[in-house]
Design an enzyme around this catalytic site. Structure first.
Site, short mmCIF file in Angstrom:
data_model
loop_
_atom_site.label_atom_id
_atom_site.label_comp_id
_atom_site.label_asym_id
_atom_site.label_seq_id
_atom_site.Cartn_x
_atom_site.Cartn_y
_atom_site.Cartn_z
N HIS A 42 0.86 -1.16 0.09
CA HIS A 42 -0.01 0.01 0.10
C HIS A 42 0.79 1.32 0.08
O HIS A 42 2.05 1.10 0.32
CB HIS A 42 -0.95 -0.01 1.08
CG HIS A 42 -0.25 0.10 2.54
ND1 HIS A 42 -0.07 -0.98 3.47
CD2 HIS A 42 0.23 1.40 3.04
CE1 HIS A 42 0.33 -0.33 4.33
NE2 HIS A 42 0.79 0.77 4.42
P1 TYD Z 1 -1.86 -2.53 7.56
O1 TYD Z 1 -1.50 -1.38 7.77
O2 TYD Z 1 -2.49 -2.96 6.34
O3 TYD Z 1 -0.78 -3.69 7.75
P2 TYD Z 1 0.61 -4.01 6.84
O4 TYD Z 1 0.66 -2.88 5.90
O5 TYD Z 1 1.99 -4.08 7.85
O6 TYD Z 1 0.35 -5.36 6.29
O7 TYD Z 1 -2.73 -2.83 8.87
C1 TYD Z 1 -3.08 -4.15 9.01
C2 TYD Z 1 -4.41 -4.20 9.99
O8 TYD Z 1 -4.33 -3.41 11.34
C3 TYD Z 1 -5.59 -3.62 9.39
O9 TYD Z 1 -6.81 -4.11 9.44
C4 TYD Z 1 -5.56 -2.25 9.84
C5 TYD Z 1 -5.11 -2.16 11.45
N1 TYD Z 1 -4.42 -1.13 11.89
C6 TYD Z 1 -4.71 -0.33 12.78
O10 TYD Z 1 -5.85 -0.61 13.19
N2 TYD Z 1 -4.13 0.76 13.57
C7 TYD Z 1 -3.06 0.90 12.74
O11 TYD Z 1 -2.22 1.95 13.41
C8 TYD Z 1 -2.22 0.33 11.96
C9 TYD Z 1 -0.98 0.37 11.30
C10 TYD Z 1 -3.08 -0.91 11.30
#
Ligand code: TYD
Length: 134
Positions: A42
């Site tokens: 992302h």
């Molecule tokens: P995501 O940012 O998609 O993780 P990565 O890019 O490391 O794979 O986040 C994973 C999950 O965690 C998603 O459901 C959103 C949640 N999340 C929060 O609730 N708060 C946060 O600060 C972050 C970074 C993620």
């Protein structure tokens, strides 16, 4: 990052707006990533982040529409700043790796671009305008 190390071990201190170029609004950390897993996929429109691997090692793939770079994080004293509209993927976490993230804003799902075609569309316009802030 500022480091205080000696016979007792190592301490790193990070101050928002001094050691990172924004006021830190949120901290999160990623642990327990199984071998072979890649996370991320992302970009953020407005969020700025600094990533630090405080234990072990992890690779970060950074992409713009025209560039790609892989950075290895394996030193708790070194942070990777990621500005607006950079696509990121995190992979090759070693066992026990801890990826610490300092963020400039609270969590907002609307700030994410999770679809790569959508990212390319927005990023091409963003970088074309010369509106590069990191
Ligand atoms: P995501 O940012 O998609 O993780 P990565 O890019 O490391 O794979 O986040 C994973 C999950 O965690 C998603 O459901 C959103 C949640 N999340 C929060 O609730 N708060 C946060 O600060 C972050 C970074 C993620």
């Amino acid at each position: 990052m500022p480091k205080f190390s000696g016979e007792l071990g190592q301490l790193n201190a990070i101050e928002g707006e001094h050691d990172v170029p924004f006021a830190v609004q949120r901290i999160y950390y990623i642990t327990g990533v199984p071998k072979g897993v890649t996370r991320g996929f992302h970009s953020h429109r407005d969020l700025e982040q600094v990533l630090l691997c405080v234990n072990g090692s992890v690779k970060i793939r950074l992409k713009t529409p025209t560039n790609e770079q892989v950075v290895t994080l394996n030193d708790p004293s070194r942070g990777l700043y990621i500005g607006h509209m950079i696509w990121r993927e995190m992979f090759d976490f070693t066992e026990g790796a801890v990826l610490l993230v300092l963020a400039s804003q609270h969590y907002t799902e609307a700030d994410y671009i999770r679809n790569y075609a959508q990212y390319l569309c927005e990023a091409e316009k963003y970088f074309e305008k010369g509106d590069i802030q990191g």
